[in-house]
Design a protein around this motif. Structure first.
Motif, PDB file in Angstrom:
ATOM      1  N   LYS A 173       0.818  -1.201   0.000  1.00 15.15           N
ATOM      2  CA  LYS A 173       0.000   0.000   0.000  1.00 15.15           C
ATOM      3  C   LYS A 173       0.855   1.256   0.000  1.00 15.15           C
ATOM      4  N   ASP A 174       0.566   2.162  -0.940  1.00 13.93           N
ATOM      5  CA  ASP A 174       1.274   3.431  -1.024  1.00 13.93           C
ATOM      6  C   ASP A 174       0.305   4.563  -0.693  1.00 13.93           C
ATOM      7  N   LEU A 175       0.833   5.774  -0.598  1.00 20.33           N
ATOM      8  CA  LEU A 175      -0.002   6.920  -0.241  1.00 20.33           C
ATOM      9  C   LEU A 175      -1.172   7.100  -1.194  1.00 20.33           C
ATOM     10  N   THR A 176      -0.945   6.842  -2.484  1.00 19.44           N
ATOM     11  CA  THR A 176      -2.010   7.031  -3.458  1.00 19.44           C
ATOM     12  C   THR A 176      -3.208   6.135  -3.149  1.00 19.44           C
ATOM     13  N   ALA A 177      -2.943   4.977  -2.549  1.00 20.89           N
ATOM     14  CA  ALA A 177      -4.036   4.068  -2.196  1.00 20.89           C
ATOM     15  C   ALA A 177      -4.950   4.683  -1.144  1.00 20.89           C
ATOM     16  N   CYS A 178      -4.441   5.628  -0.368  1.00 20.63           N
ATOM     17  CA  CYS A 178      -5.280   6.297   0.629  1.00 20.63           C
ATOM     18  C   CYS A 178      -6.415   7.059  -0.050  1.00 20.63           C
ATOM     19  N   ALA A 179      -6.087   7.735  -1.149  1.00 19.61           N
ATOM     20  CA  ALA A 179      -7.120   8.462  -1.884  1.00 19.61           C
ATOM     21  C   ALA A 179      -8.120   7.499  -2.501  1.00 19.61           C
ATOM     22  N   LEU A 180      -7.624   6.354  -2.965  1.00  9.40           N
ATOM     23  CA  LEU A 180      -8.509   5.340  -3.543  1.00  9.40           C
ATOM     24  C   LEU A 180      -9.431   4.759  -2.473  1.00  9.40           C
ATOM     25  N   ASP A 181      -8.866   4.456  -1.322  1.00 12.94           N
ATOM     26  CA  ASP A 181      -9.659   3.887  -0.232  1.00 12.94           C
ATOM     27  C   ASP A 181     -10.741   4.857   0.248  1.00 12.94           C
ATOM     28  N   ALA A 182     -10.419   6.148   0.242  1.00 10.73           N
ATOM     29  CA  ALA A 182     -11.352   7.145   0.766  1.00 10.73           C
ATOM     30  C   ALA A 182     -12.466   7.482  -0.218  1.00 10.73           C
ATOM     31  N   SER A 183     -12.326   7.060  -1.470  1.00 13.95           N
ATOM     32  CA  SER A 183     -13.307   7.445  -2.486  1.00 13.95           C
ATOM     33  C   SER A 183     -14.590   6.626  -2.343  1.00 13.95           C
ATOM     34  N   ASP A 184     -15.678   7.227  -2.760  1.00 17.58           N
ATOM     35  CA  ASP A 184     -16.950   6.502  -2.776  1.00 17.58           C
ATOM     36  C   ASP A 184     -17.391   6.173  -4.204  1.00 17.58           C
ATOM     37  N   LEU A 185     -16.570   6.564  -5.181  1.00 21.95           N
ATOM     38  CA  LEU A 185     -16.831   6.210  -6.578  1.00 21.95           C
ATOM     39  C   LEU A 185     -15.491   6.195  -7.328  1.00 21.95           C
ATOM     40  N   ILE A 186     -15.184   5.074  -7.951  1.00 21.73           N
ATOM     41  CA  ILE A 186     -13.941   4.944  -8.706  1.00 21.73           C
ATOM     42  C   ILE A 186     -14.272   4.867 -10.190  1.00 21.73           C
ATOM     43  N   ILE A 187     -13.739   5.805 -10.955  1.00 23.99           N
ATOM     44  CA  ILE A 187     -13.956   5.840 -12.401  1.00 23.99           C
ATOM     45  C   ILE A 187     -12.706   5.261 -13.066  1.00 23.99           C
ATOM     46  N   MET A 188     -12.830   4.065 -13.614  1.00 20.08           N
ATOM     47  CA  MET A 188     -11.695   3.365 -14.226  1.00 20.08           C
ATOM     48  C   MET A 188     -11.666   3.671 -15.712  1.00 20.08           C
ATOM     49  N   LEU A 189     -10.579   4.269 -16.177  1.00 19.31           N
ATOM     50  CA  LEU A 189     -10.454   4.674 -17.578  1.00 19.31           C
ATOM     51  C   LEU A 189      -9.348   3.880 -18.272  1.00 19.31           C
ATOM     52  N   GLY A 190      -9.688   3.197 -19.350  1.00 18.62           N
ATOM     53  CA  GLY A 190      -8.669   2.493 -20.130  1.00 18.62           C
ATOM     54  C   GLY A 190      -7.864   1.530 -19.299  1.00 18.62           C
ATOM     55  N   TYR A 191      -8.536   0.844 -18.396  1.00 19.65           N
ATOM     56  CA  TYR A 191      -7.868   0.012 -17.385  1.00 19.65           C
ATOM     57  C   TYR A 191      -7.558  -1.375 -17.938  1.00 19.65           C
ATOM     58  N   ASP A 192      -6.312  -1.796 -17.796  1.00 20.56           N
ATOM     59  CA  ASP A 192      -5.886  -3.152 -18.136  1.00 20.56           C
ATOM     60  C   ASP A 192      -5.615  -3.909 -16.846  1.00 20.56           C
ATOM     61  N   MET A 193      -6.323  -4.980 -16.632  1.00 20.39           N
ATOM     62  CA  MET A 193      -6.199  -5.730 -15.393  1.00 20.39           C
ATOM     63  C   MET A 193      -4.810  -6.331 -15.198  1.00 20.39           C
ATOM     64  N   VAL A 194      -4.067  -6.520 -16.311  1.00 18.00           N
ATOM     65  CA  VAL A 194      -2.730  -7.108 -16.201  1.00 18.00           C
ATOM     66  C   VAL A 194      -1.784  -6.215 -15.409  1.00 18.00           C
ATOM     67  N   GLU A 195      -2.106  -4.921 -15.314  1.00 16.11           N
ATOM     68  CA  GLU A 195      -1.207  -3.996 -14.624  1.00 16.11           C
ATOM     69  C   GLU A 195      -1.352  -4.027 -13.106  1.00 16.11           C
ATOM     70  N   TYR A 196      -2.583  -3.996 -12.648  1.00 18.34           N
ATOM     71  CA  TYR A 196      -2.811  -3.853 -11.210  1.00 18.34           C
ATOM     72  C   TYR A 196      -4.110  -4.567 -10.889  1.00 18.34           C
ATOM     73  N   HIS A 197      -3.973  -5.793 -10.403  1.00 17.19           N
ATOM     74  CA  HIS A 197      -5.150  -6.645 -10.255  1.00 17.19           C
ATOM     75  C   HIS A 197      -6.116  -6.081  -9.223  1.00 17.19           C
ATOM     76  N   PRO A 198      -7.413  -6.154  -9.519  1.00 17.92           N
ATOM     77  CA  PRO A 198      -8.384  -5.531  -8.601  1.00 17.92           C
ATOM     78  C   PRO A 198      -8.456  -6.144  -7.211  1.00 17.92           C
ATOM     79  N   HIS A 199      -7.994  -7.373  -7.018  1.00 20.23           N
ATOM     80  CA  HIS A 199      -8.041  -7.908  -5.649  1.00 20.23           C
ATOM     81  C   HIS A 199      -7.115  -7.135  -4.715  1.00 20.23           C
ATOM     82  N   LEU A 200      -6.162  -6.375  -5.299  1.00 20.40           N
ATOM     83  CA  LEU A 200      -5.244  -5.576  -4.491  1.00 20.40           C
ATOM     84  C   LEU A 200      -5.898  -4.287  -3.994  1.00 20.40           C
ATOM     85  N   TRP A 201      -6.919  -3.806  -4.695  1.00 23.50           N
ATOM     86  CA  TRP A 201      -7.556  -2.549  -4.290  1.00 23.50           C
ATOM     87  C   TRP A 201      -9.058  -2.679  -4.054  1.00 23.50           C
ATOM     88  N   ASN A 202      -9.619  -3.857  -4.324  1.00 18.90           N
ATOM     89  CA  ASN A 202     -11.044  -4.077  -4.075  1.00 18.90           C
ATOM     90  C   ASN A 202     -11.235  -5.454  -3.446  1.00 18.90           C
TER      91      ASN A 202
END
Length: 549
Positions: free
Chosen positions: A254-283
């Motif tokens: 977990k890095d600082l940027t994940a804090c902003a992700l965790d605090a959000s109530d809506l995540i807008i994923m744009l042009g997202y490739d799952m091979v880069e950062y698997h969603p089980h790491l952030w969801n």
């Protein structure tokens, strides 16, 4: 005309500019035909893998495919790692291989193997030309597939006996089509979800640096104020100096940027490739509220189940969304995002004035590199411990100015990739940042760079080991297996290949050496002993991250 001539004419019609590779006996007819072309330049490389990486960099930077060429058997197997890397990094590419005569492929035969079947898992399409009259259709289909979202690699195999057969066919003229837009009613639903949110956030993936999407994203951010986290391959989607830039996400911890992700109530994923950062790491708990906006529908995954999907041209989708949101009065709470940006800026600058001797901290190297380069200059990262530092500490003003392999993640990309990049942008500074292990994997392409007088700088971080594997093993097991190796005398290596060479021992000297190297042209090598004692320090820091708010 002869079939090999027809294939070259079809490639010319498609606008192919470069083919990189190592020819063999079985594609001799094609090479003779290619030599007559005044539109396609053949770049002889020292290894087929280097050819594939050069073509990948060209494809990522232009959005158009280049060719990489090998003969049958070992030539084709040498290509496959670079081809897989290109395909998973979403770079358009044409793979051109020779093959033995079709009269001998049904039996045990010299160097013969089923190249098409071997390449099917790492390409969008793989085909052998079984009749010379099929060449125009095959070429048109191959280039269209390579360019179509999401872009990737396509293989065309030309057997040697087919290559010199006559054909009266002519090339098919390419006709481009416009990608469809999302349904307006779905765009309206997305706008309503965003308006109803208090802390929306955007994650920009690889798709955001293609097809005008970055400009549309920046305009959306100006209207809404929503902050943007990028994946490793989404760097530059918003300017690093913009208040909307929340830097990158994708490290295992977990890095600082994940804090902003965790605090959000809506995540807008744009042009997202799952091979880069698997969603089980952030969801992990599958409870995130997600809008998926991309050229293609979302990949099915239990941790990634968007409530709404806008499918179509990404730039147009963002423009439509911006127009819909302009009708609303927006009221968001960006305090967490602002605090994350503030704290990350402090982290990035922490070692900018370091003067340690003997070894140079990764953070210091990347700070000086960013300061020295222009906004449009291009950095290519190889794969290793240095890639983690580049992902976290090197940020971009413009899209597609930091090329990181983060799908297939093959070592050996940066040196040959920088040669390909320098052909696209000969007037820009092109810098490959490599570990000593990755650099040596395609060291033979130093000769190609010298022969072409490529305007590149290769910066090698020397630690005499597979540093990333050490880092991971030490973190997980408290020790590591034997991973150390020796290196050449770097300055003698540079001299042997007629490169300009620099060896930097002290942090205080790096900026000056880098700026001196930037004043020269042609291939230049800068080697520095890197302080990878910073690796476990970063692991410890990330393990103790406390969110700003």
């Amino acid at each position: 005309m002869q079939a090999s001539d027809l294939l070259v004419k079809c490639l010319e019609e498609e606008g192919i500019e470069y083919i990189f590779g190592v020819p063999g006996e079985e594609n001799a007819d094609f090479m003779m035909s290619l030599e007559k072309s005044n539109k396609i330049q053949f770049i002889l490389t020292r290894h087929e893998q280097g050819a594939a990486f050069m073509a990948e960099a060209y494809g990522r930077l232009t959005g158009n495919p280049a060719g990489c060429l090998g003969t049958l058997g070992p030539g084709a197997t040498n290509l496959i790692t670079g081809v897989a890397n290109s395909n998973m990094d979403r770079a358009p590419m044409l793979v051109l291989t020779g093959q033995g005569s079709t009269t001998r492929l049904h039996k045990e035969s010299h160097q013969a193997m089923d190249v098409v079947e071997m390449f099917k898992p790492v390409t969008k399409w793989a085909v052998s030309i079984s009749h010379q009259d099929n060449i125009p259709e095959i070429t048109r289909k191959a280039v269209r597939l390579a360019r179509t979202e999401k872009p990737g690699a396509v293989l065309i195999e030309l057997p040697e006996n087919i290559a010199h057969l006559p054909s009266d066919k002519t090339p098919i003229k390419p006709i481009r089509y416009r990608r469809s837009n999302p349904d307006k009613s779905v765009v309206a639903q997305a706008a309503q979800k965003i308006v109803a949110a208090k802390r929306p956030i955007i994650v920009a993936g690889n798709g955001c640096i293609r097809k005008r999407a970055s400009n549309s994203l920046r305009q959306l951010c100006e209207l809404t104020g929503i902050g943007v986290i990028s994946t490793f391959m989404g760097k530059g989607a918003v300017d690093l100096d913009s208040e909307h830039c929340l830097f990158t996400i994708g490290l295992g911890a977990k890095d600082l940027t994940a804090c902003a992700l965790d605090a959000s109530d809506l995540i807008i994923m744009l042009g997202y490739d799952m091979v880069e950062y698997h969603p089980h790491l952030w969801n992990e708990n599958t409870d995130k509220n997600i809008i998926h906006i991309d050229f293609l529908p979302a990949e099915i995954d239990e941790h990634y189940n968007p409530q709404l999907e806008l499918i179509g041209d990404l730039a147009n989708a963002l423009d439509m969304l911006r127009e819909a949101l302009a009708e609303y009065e927006l009221d968001f709470d960006f305090s967490q995002q602002q605090a994350v940006r503030r704290d990350m800026l402090v982290e990035l600058a922490e070692h900018k004035d370091d003067t340690s001797e003997g070894k140079i901290k990764p953070q210091k190297c990347l700070w000086d590199l960013r300061k020295a380069l222009n906004p449009e200059d291009i950095v290519l990262s190889d794969v290793g411990a240095h890639k983690m530092w580049i992902a976290r500490h090197y940020h971009c003003h413009e899209p597609n100015t930091c090329l990181i392999p983060n799908g297939f993640c093959s070592m050996g990309f940066a040196l040959p990739g920088s040669i390909g990049a320098s052909l696209v942008y000969p007037d820009r500074n092109i810098v490959a940042v490599c570990g000593d292990a990755g650099f040596m994997m395609n060291v033979q392409e130093m000769e190609t760079a010298r022969r072409l007088n490529s305007n590149i700088i290769a910066i090698v971080w020397e630690d005499n080991a597979y540093g990333l594997i050490e880092w991971k093993q030490d973190t997980e097991f408290g020790r590591h297996t034997p991973l150390s190796f020796g290196n050449p005398d770097w300055m003698q290596l540079a001299e042997a290949f007629v490169w300009t060479g620099y060896f930097v021992k002290n942090s205080a000297d790096f900026s000056g050496v880098l700026n001196e190297a930037l004043q020269h042209s042609g291939p230049r090598l800068i080697v520095l002993p890197v302080d990878y004692d910073e690796n476990p320090k970063l692991t410890e820091k990330l393990g103790k991250i406390v969110c700003p708010i």
